[in-house]
Every structure is written in C-alpha cells, then in structure tokens.
Design a protein around this motif. Structure first.
Motif, mmCIF file in Angstrom:
data_model
loop_
_atom_site.group_PDB
_atom_site.id
_atom_site.type_symbol
_atom_site.label_atom_id
_atom_site.label_comp_id
_atom_site.label_asym_id
_atom_site.label_seq_id
_atom_site.Cartn_x
_atom_site.Cartn_y
_atom_site.Cartn_z
ATOM 1 N N LYS A 180 0.810 -1.219 0.000
ATOM 2 C CA LYS A 180 0.000 0.000 0.000
ATOM 3 C C LYS A 180 0.845 1.272 0.000
ATOM 4 O O LYS A 180 0.638 2.174 -0.832
ATOM 5 N N GLU A 223 1.067 4.065 -3.106
ATOM 6 C CA GLU A 223 0.718 5.475 -2.902
ATOM 7 C C GLU A 223 1.889 6.388 -3.249
ATOM 8 O O GLU A 223 1.715 7.442 -3.865
ATOM 9 N N LYS A 256 -4.970 5.534 -4.501
ATOM 10 C CA LYS A 256 -5.616 5.305 -3.220
ATOM 11 C C LYS A 256 -6.216 3.895 -3.179
ATOM 12 O O LYS A 256 -6.735 3.394 -4.182
ATOM 13 N N VAL A 257 -6.157 3.291 -2.009
ATOM 14 C CA VAL A 257 -6.710 1.951 -1.848
ATOM 15 C C VAL A 257 -8.226 2.003 -1.984
ATOM 16 O O VAL A 257 -8.877 2.955 -1.535
ATOM 17 N N CYS A 258 -8.801 0.982 -2.611
ATOM 18 C CA CYS A 258 -10.246 0.894 -2.845
ATOM 19 C C CYS A 258 -10.845 -0.180 -1.933
ATOM 20 O O CYS A 258 -10.147 -1.023 -1.375
ATOM 21 N N CYS A 264 -5.377 -6.100 -2.533
ATOM 22 C CA CYS A 264 -6.208 -4.898 -2.610
ATOM 23 C C CYS A 264 -6.156 -4.330 -4.020
ATOM 24 O O CYS A 264 -5.293 -4.701 -4.832
ATOM 25 N N TYR A 315 -6.083 -0.540 -6.106
ATOM 26 C CA TYR A 315 -5.702 0.859 -5.921
ATOM 27 C C TYR A 315 -6.020 1.597 -7.223
ATOM 28 O O TYR A 315 -5.846 1.045 -8.315
#
Length: 224
Positions: free
Chosen positions: A184, A188, A194-196, A211, A213
């Motif tokens: 993460k 960034e 941005k993480v979803c 994740c 992004y």
C-alpha cells in the motif's frame, strides 16, 4: 585412457533419463494441443488458464474479480479508447468479448505479458513484457492509454517500482493496480493511487491479502 577428470563427470541413471524423456514428451504434446486450439479461442483460453506457472508467480483471478474489473473497464473507457493490461492476462478474453460490437471492437486492448502462451490467444494485441525492462516498448505506446490495469507479478518493492515505470509511461488518464495490501505505501508513493474497497480474489486461495488501488473512484463505478 580416461583421465581423472573424466571420472568426475556426473552421469544420469537410466531411470532419470527416462523420466526426463517423459517430461519432454508431455511438454511437446501439450504444445501441440495448444497449437491445434489456436482457431478455437475459448478452448485455448480454458487450456491455458488450467495451468498456473508458480515460478512466474501466476495466480489467476476468480470469476467474480474478472467480471468486476471488466465492468470497470467497460464503464470507464469511451468508444475508440485504449486499454493496457499489464501482467493480468485473465482479463483479456472476457474484456475482448465485452467490448465486441457488430461493427467490431469499440476499444483497443493491448496485453503486456511475459508468458508467451498468451501470444496464441491475443495475437496482434500481445506484447511480450518483462518488468525488468520496463520501457522496452514500442514508442507509439507512450501516454496513449485511457486506462491501464496492472498486477505486478511479485510482491516486492523492486517489481512494483519497475512496473510503475511502465504504467506511467503508458497512462494518460486512469490507472488501476491490483497487488498485495503490504504494498500500500509503495503504491501510494510511486503512483499516487488510493486503496479501494474492492478486493481482488483468486481461483486458488492465497495467504497474502490483496487490494485494488486507483486514481479514480473505482468502487463507485462498480456500484453503478
């Protein structure tokens, strides 16, 4: 007369040679089968996706993830748009099916992938891609893609950094990256994504949490 060095040369047993020959013949048979399937894209896709090469860190998306990401692409890319898929080959065939109209494909798709088996599937859409050479790409691809989706094959800062070079080289608008939650901060920092809420899933359960992004509201697109 044999020298002392000759005595040190290792030799393979008859059993080992037979096993190696069997593996070689199996590989030849598999390649021949894939060659016969070239004209049957659905069968070819199914045959390829039945084999994950863990040495290449291949972990295929599950059906729900494929459907979700194809939906995101379909809803965010305009007609005559361009999509680049980096190291996420399971999206290619479903996406092509989704974008196909009576008059032809409504958007261009390029698959950047290391595994040359997908050349048989993607043909002219296929570009051999090695993340170790992130900018070894045709010059006309620079900043040409409305949406870039990438899934770096390894959960390492080195792999993500090099793949990010490719992403920034290709993208002119939207970006989606699917990778481990542990990446993460690097995602960034490198790409300002941005993480979803949406979490990619895989056919074989993985120990690492994954994740998605993005630089746009991917979750809002999925709700629409």
């Amino acid at each position: 007369m044999a020298s002392d060095s000759d005595d040190d040369v290792p030799t393979l047993s008859a059993e080992t040679l037979a096993a190696l020959k069997e593996v070689y013949m199996e590989d030849q048979a598999r390649q021949a089968l894939l060659a016969k399937m070239v004209d049957d894209k659905e069968a070819l896709n199914k045959a390829i996706l039945e084999e994950e090469d863990w040495q290449l860190s291949q972990f295929w998306y599950d059906d729900a993830t494929i459907q979700s990401l194809v939906k995101v692409i379909d809803k965010t890319v305009q007609d005559d748009g361009k999509v680049a898929l980096i190291s996420c080959p399971t999206l290619y065939s479903p996406l092509k099916d989704q974008l196909r109209t009576q008059s032809g494909d409504r958007a261009t798709v390029r698959l950047l992938e290391y595994d040359n088996r997908f050349l048989q599937l993607a043909a002219m859409d296929f570009i051999h891609y090695d993340y170790n050479e992130p900018l070894k790409l045709p010059p006309e691809m620079s900043h040409s893609y409305d949406l870039v989706i990438a899934d770096p094959p390894f959960l390492s800062e080195e792999c993500l950094t090099k793949t990010s070079e490719t992403i920034k080289h290709l993208a002119k608008d939207k970006i989606v990256v699917c990778t481990g939650a542990i990446m993460k901060e690097h995602v960034e920092k490198l790409l300002n994504l941005k993480v979803c809420q949406f979490k990619p899933g895989h056919r074989n359960n993985l120990a690492n949490e994954f994740c998605s992004y993005a630089n746009f509201d991917l979750d809002d697109v999925l709700k629409s």
